[in-house]
Design a protein around this motif. Structure first.
Motif, PDB file in Angstrom:
ATOM      1  N   CYS A 167       0.844  -1.205   0.000  1.00 48.28           N
ATOM      2  CA  CYS A 167       0.000   0.000   0.000  1.00 48.28           C
ATOM      3  C   CYS A 167       0.874   1.248   0.000  1.00 48.28           C
ATOM      4  CB  CYS A 167      -0.958  -0.002   1.189  1.00 48.28           C
ATOM      5  SG  CYS A 167      -0.162   0.127   2.793  1.00 48.28           S
ATOM      6  N   PHE A 168       0.227   2.378  -0.283  1.00 48.30           N
ATOM      7  CA  PHE A 168       0.940   3.646  -0.426  1.00 48.30           C
ATOM      8  C   PHE A 168       1.606   4.088   0.879  1.00 48.30           C
ATOM      9  CE2 PHE A 168      -2.090   5.151  -3.983  1.00 48.30           C
ATOM     10  CZ  PHE A 168      -1.209   4.746  -4.964  1.00 48.30           C
ATOM     11  N   ALA A 169       2.852   4.522   0.762  1.00 49.30           N
ATOM     12  CA  ALA A 169       3.503   5.342   1.767  1.00 49.30           C
ATOM     13  C   ALA A 169       3.230   6.807   1.428  1.00 49.30           C
ATOM     14  CB  ALA A 169       5.001   5.045   1.798  1.00 49.30           C
ATOM     15  N   ARG A 170       3.812   7.714   2.175  1.00 45.20           N
ATOM     16  CA  ARG A 170       3.477   9.131   2.021  1.00 45.20           C
ATOM     17  C   ARG A 170       3.796   9.665   0.627  1.00 45.20           C
ATOM     18  NH1 ARG A 170       7.000  12.611   6.090  1.00 45.20           N
ATOM     19  NH2 ARG A 170       5.882  14.225   4.928  1.00 45.20           N
ATOM     20  N   GLU A 171       4.823   9.124  -0.037  1.00 43.07           N
ATOM     21  CA  GLU A 171       5.171   9.613  -1.371  1.00 43.07           C
ATOM     22  C   GLU A 171       4.188   9.146  -2.439  1.00 43.07           C
ATOM     23  OE1 GLU A 171       8.965   8.791   0.986  1.00 43.07           O
ATOM     24  OE2 GLU A 171       7.069   7.752   0.566  1.00 43.07           O
ATOM     25  N   GLY A 172       3.369   8.148  -2.122  1.00 48.60           N
ATOM     26  CA  GLY A 172       2.483   7.588  -3.133  1.00 48.60           C
ATOM     27  C   GLY A 172       1.041   8.019  -3.030  1.00 48.60           C
ATOM     28  N   GLY A 173       0.597   8.408  -1.839  1.00 46.90           N
ATOM     29  CA  GLY A 173      -0.811   8.730  -1.646  1.00 46.90           C
ATOM     30  C   GLY A 173      -1.010   9.937  -0.754  1.00 46.90           C
ATOM     31  N   SER A 174      -2.256  10.155  -0.364  1.00 51.14           N
ATOM     32  CA  SER A 174      -2.614  11.325   0.422  1.00 51.14           C
ATOM     33  C   SER A 174      -2.534  11.030   1.916  1.00 51.14           C
ATOM     34  CB  SER A 174      -4.034  11.765   0.081  1.00 51.14           C
ATOM     35  OG  SER A 174      -4.454  12.798   0.941  1.00 51.14           O
TER      36      SER A 174
END
Length: 237
Positions: A167-174
């Motif tokens: 799942c997204f870390a901070r660089e990938g999602g909101s």
């Protein structure tokens, strides 16, 4: 839906409607968006390639998971489902997008995976599964649907089975607080998580490993992008 709310599911479906204008919405209407996304197979999207996630390969190589029954949530064109099948798993895989499922079936020339098209929360998925694998589904769920996600795991995951996810870390999602997604009625492309938030959400599981996904070069036989978390949890016996 009847205007009179009587059940938790009624509440969840009502809250789904808050994201109706969102092009990324995960609900049944969102299948059209994902169909458009998967329609052009020539797009330079790294995870379009028939490569398994590097963390999944690593779990298998290190013996952290062993062949059994597996469920791939949000399987897309089937890259991880097919790898699990090649490793000896009996695999069910589900995705909202008919286009993605059609592509996955084309890749599965030997018919080794049982593909399902539809909403994972409503699909006829018969557990128990020794492994539930999720590469990119969880971070596209609105916050209230974590309730449904945990209920699905409770229903289909075998005692002592594993949940593996990307799942997204901070660089990938909101990184917005949950409440802000409802104020804006948008998922902002996907929700970012921290190790602490994942541990809190899945606190009924034992953490086996939680780390960044390793960056894999284009020529690698594995998929890997460092803006993602990888996590492996084990259910109670």
């Amino acid at each position: 839906m009847d205007r009179n709310i009587r059940t938790v599911e009624d509440v969840l479906k009502l809250m789904d409607q808050l994201f109706a204008p969102d092009a990324d919405r995960w609900t049944t209407g969102g299948a059209d968006w994902w169909d458009r996304f998967y329609a052009d197979r020539a797009k330079p999207v790294p995870f379009f390639a028939a490569k398994p996630d590097e963390n999944l390969v690593s779990y298998l190589d290190r013996g952290l998971i062993a062949p059994g029954r597996a469920l791939d949530l949000g399987c897309g064109p089937g890259r991880n489902a097919l790898h699990l099948a090649s490793a000896g798993f009996t695999v069910d895989a589900v995705d909202l997008s008919p286009t993605a499922i059609a592509w996955a079936k084309e890749r599965d020339a030997r018919g080794e995976v049982r593909f399902h098209c539809g909403d994972a929360f409503e699909a006829d998925l018969t557990g128990p599964y020794d492994l539930v694998y999720d590469s990119g589904c969880f971070h596209h769920l609105p916050p209230h649907r974590r309730v449904s996600y945990l209920a699905l795991l409770d229903r289909v995951l075998a005692p002592g089975g594993h949940l593996a996810m990307v799942c997204f870390a901070r660089e990938g999602g909101s990184e917005l607080p949950d409440a802000d997604f409802y104020r804006h009625s948008r998922l902002e492309g996907g929700l970012a998580y921290t190790p602490e938030s994942l541990r809190r959400i899945f606190d009924q599981f034992t953490e086996v490993e939680l780390r960044r996904m390793r960056d894999e070069p284009p020529e690698s036989p594995r998929f890997g992008e460092p803006f993602l978390w990888t996590a492996l949890f084990q259910a109670p016996e």
